[in-house]
Design a protein around this motif. Structure first.
Motif, PDB file in Angstrom:
ATOM      1  N   ASP A   1       0.846  -1.188   0.000  1.00  0.00           N
ATOM      2  CA  ASP A   1       0.000   0.000   0.000  1.00  0.00           C
ATOM      3  C   ASP A   1       0.882   1.238   0.000  1.00  0.00           C
ATOM      4  O   ASP A   1       2.115   1.143  -0.042  1.00  0.00           O
ATOM      5  CB  ASP A   1      -0.971  -0.013   1.182  1.00  0.00           C
ATOM      6  N   LEU A   2       0.268   2.429   0.039  1.00  0.00           N
ATOM      7  CA  LEU A   2       1.032   3.665  -0.093  1.00  0.00           C
ATOM      8  C   LEU A   2       1.940   3.927   1.100  1.00  0.00           C
ATOM      9  O   LEU A   2       2.885   4.717   1.006  1.00  0.00           O
ATOM     10  CB  LEU A   2       0.084   4.853  -0.299  1.00  0.00           C
ATOM     11  N   SER A   3       1.661   3.265   2.230  1.00  0.00           N
ATOM     12  CA  SER A   3       2.523   3.438   3.391  1.00  0.00           C
ATOM     13  C   SER A   3       3.736   2.503   3.358  1.00  0.00           C
ATOM     14  O   SER A   3       4.616   2.591   4.204  1.00  0.00           O
ATOM     15  CB  SER A   3       1.711   3.180   4.677  1.00  0.00           C
ATOM     16  N   GLY A   4       3.793   1.580   2.379  1.00  0.00           N
ATOM     17  CA  GLY A   4       4.890   0.624   2.270  1.00  0.00           C
ATOM     18  C   GLY A   4       4.591  -0.711   2.900  1.00  0.00           C
ATOM     19  O   GLY A   4       5.434  -1.615   2.887  1.00  0.00           O
ATOM     20  N   LYS A   5       3.364  -0.902   3.438  1.00  0.00           N
ATOM     21  CA  LYS A   5       3.016  -2.168   4.058  1.00  0.00           C
ATOM     22  C   LYS A   5       2.753  -3.222   2.976  1.00  0.00           C
ATOM     23  O   LYS A   5       2.001  -2.974   2.028  1.00  0.00           O
ATOM     24  CB  LYS A   5       1.783  -1.990   4.934  1.00  0.00           C
ATOM     25  N   GLN A   6       3.367  -4.405   3.149  1.00  0.00           N
ATOM     26  CA  GLN A   6       3.180  -5.473   2.171  1.00  0.00           C
ATOM     27  C   GLN A   6       1.828  -6.143   2.397  1.00  0.00           C
ATOM     28  O   GLN A   6       1.510  -6.599   3.486  1.00  0.00           O
ATOM     29  CB  GLN A   6       4.299  -6.505   2.267  1.00  0.00           C
TER      30      GLN A   6
ATOM     31  N   TYR B   1      -1.874   1.181  -5.253  1.00  0.00           N
ATOM     32  CA  TYR B   1      -0.910   0.234  -4.701  1.00  0.00           C
ATOM     33  C   TYR B   1       0.367   0.248  -5.542  1.00  0.00           C
ATOM     34  O   TYR B   1       0.377   0.749  -6.682  1.00  0.00           O
ATOM     35  CB  TYR B   1      -1.491  -1.191  -4.683  1.00  0.00           C
ATOM     36  N   THR B   2       1.452  -0.326  -4.958  1.00  0.00           N
ATOM     37  CA  THR B   2       2.720  -0.499  -5.687  1.00  0.00           C
ATOM     38  C   THR B   2       2.956  -1.990  -5.929  1.00  0.00           C
ATOM     39  O   THR B   2       2.875  -2.799  -5.009  1.00  0.00           O
ATOM     40  CB  THR B   2       3.898   0.090  -4.897  1.00  0.00           C
ATOM     41  N   LEU B   3       3.217  -2.334  -7.192  1.00  0.00           N
ATOM     42  CA  LEU B   3       3.495  -3.712  -7.604  1.00  0.00           C
ATOM     43  C   LEU B   3       5.012  -3.866  -7.816  1.00  0.00           C
ATOM     44  O   LEU B   3       5.628  -3.056  -8.504  1.00  0.00           O
ATOM     45  CB  LEU B   3       2.746  -4.040  -8.903  1.00  0.00           C
ATOM     46  N   ARG B   4       5.579  -4.896  -7.222  1.00  0.00           N
ATOM     47  CA  ARG B   4       7.016  -5.158  -7.381  1.00  0.00           C
ATOM     48  C   ARG B   4       7.205  -6.585  -7.888  1.00  0.00           C
ATOM     49  O   ARG B   4       6.636  -7.529  -7.329  1.00  0.00           O
ATOM     50  CB  ARG B   4       7.759  -4.967  -6.061  1.00  0.00           C
TER      51      ARG B   4
END
Length: 439
Positions: free
Chosen positions: A390-395, A421-424
């Motif tokens: 999420d935007l806070s960096g929580k997986q 969200y961020t996808l890695r």
């Protein structure tokens, strides 16, 4: 019978003339009138009033001369009831033993008090020793003539119109010499109610858009003879078309053969809105503040990234999925038109800690509903890992997938809430990051 008929007449005097006939009761053999004078309800000023009286005529009247036969009785006129109150009967001439009814209704604004009713009628009698005689006049005179024949009806003929203010109790009839007995607002005993005075109102739109026109019309009531018009614009017609540039009050004076009356109307001039806003960018977030003037009633916000436009005066903070330059557009509207304002913003999307996009990772469709296609460079069959933050960096999600020479992979994220969200993606050959949006 005379008694019954007189009572009816008396009551009818304080009624409102309506045109629907009432239905009389069947004969009972008991002549008279109901209700009695004391049971007749009061008239409340300014409120509709309605009641029905029922009568049964006499067949004969006992007297020292013998039985006086009632041939017929006729109501000639009723006077001194308050203006606006009148009556209607199923008929006005009644034969011996016949029944009838009178409906009383209407509205009056005459002064509070009691109005003695004046009843004028004609009766035809067959008197022993005299034969058929016909007498007419006001009830008091007729009673005196009957008394000369030795007839005393013994009936209370004291009917009054009792006018009260709404909410006050209905008083008993006052028979004292000092009773507040009033004359109706008509002229003397002729009971001619005064004509309503000339009046005028102005109809037409109370508001126009700048540059528009509206028609104003003088609507006249109770006019007598030829009517003339004099508008504040100088026009002398009944209607006038005006095109105000600012809020303006217009007036008209109408004149007939009895006098004049004046009315006015204010026409407000409305403008189309002027759209404007300020914007504040923090990372991937854009916050807008509406500064539109001119009374807009609806707003449409387009943030330039293909997402659904927003409505409302000040929409929620908007989060962009990818870095870039975007144009935010506001359309402000009201009934007089719309205006558009636009500003360009530069968005730099921060990433979760990790390497640069060395595998050429792309995601489609983005934004999407949760079913995404991942595309990236891969030349080995070793395992890859996929993470969602999420935007806070929580997986929020982690998965291991076998290696493949197929560079397109399907990813189902419909279990996540709508949001950004961020996808890695990590593989032996490198890593990639992408911001994704679920809607």
């Amino acid at each position: 019978m005379k008694k019954g008929f007189l009572l009816i007449s008396c009551f009818a005097a304080f009624s409102l003339n309506i045109y629907a006939q009432c239905t009389p009761n069947a004969p009972t053999g008991n002549p008279g009138v109901t209700p009695a004078p004391s049971a007749v309800t009061c008239i409340e000023r300014g409120k509709p009033y309605s009641i029905t009286m029922y009568l049964e005529n006499f067949s004969f009247i006992s007297s020292p001369l013998g039985n006086i036969v009632m041939n017929w009785a006729r109501i000639d006129s009723l006077k001194n009831f308050p203006c606006g109150i009148t009556w209607s009967a199923n008929k006005t001439t009644f034969n011996a033993g016949e029944t009838g009814c009178i409906t009383v209704s209407g509205t009056t604004n005459d002064p509070v008090g009691q109005y003695p009713l004046l009843i004028f009628m004609t009766v035809s009698l067959n008197v022993p020793g005299f034969g058929n005689i016909e007498q007419g006049g006001e009830i008091g005179t007729l009673l005196t003539q009957l008394q000369q024949l030795g007839v005393n009806l013994g009936i209370d003929l004291g009917y009054y119109s009792r006018v009260i203010e709404t909410g006050n109790p209905c008083p008993a009839i006052d028979y004292s010499p000092t009773a507040n007995n009033l004359t109706s607002s008509g002229t003397g005993s002729n009971n001619a109610c005064p004509a309503a005075s000339l009046s005028v109102t102005i109809t037409g739109n109370a508001a126009v858009c700048a540059g528009s026109s509206t028609m104003l019309t003088a609507s006249v009531s109770n006019a007598s003879g030829t009517v003339s018009y004099a508008w504040s614009t100088g026009a002398t017609s009944q209607s006038v078309t005006v095109s105000p540039t600012t809020t303006t009050t217009y007036s008209v004076t109408v004149t007939d053969q009895n006098g004049s009356a004046t009315a006015s109307k204010t026409v407000t001039v409305n403008q189309a809105p002027t759209a404007s806003f300020s914007v504040n960018v923090t990372g991937s977030n854009a916050s807008v503040t509406n500064t539109t003037t001119g009374g807009a009633t609806s707003y449409n916000w387009d943030f330039g990234d293909g997402t659904t436009p927003q409505s409302g005066q000040n929409p929620p903070i908007h989060t962009y999925a990818t870095s870039g330059t975007y144009t935010i557009t506001l359309i402000a509207s009201n009934s007089c038109g719309s205006d558009t304002a636009a500003q360009t913003v530069n968005i730099g999307v921060s990433s979760v800690r990790g390497p640069e996009n060395t595998i050429g990772l792309t995601v489609s469709p983005n934004p999407g509903t949760g079913l995404f296609t991942l595309s990236f460079h891969q030349n080995s069959l070793e395992e890859i890992t996929i993470s969602i933050f999420d935007l806070s960096g929580k997986q929020l999600y982690y998965a291991v997938m076998p290696g493949s020479e197929i560079t397109n992979r399907q990813l189902d994220l419909r279990f996540l809430n709508k949001g950004v969200y961020t996808l890695r993606v990590d593989s032996p050959e490198g890593s990639g990051l992408q911001r994704i949006v679920l809607y």
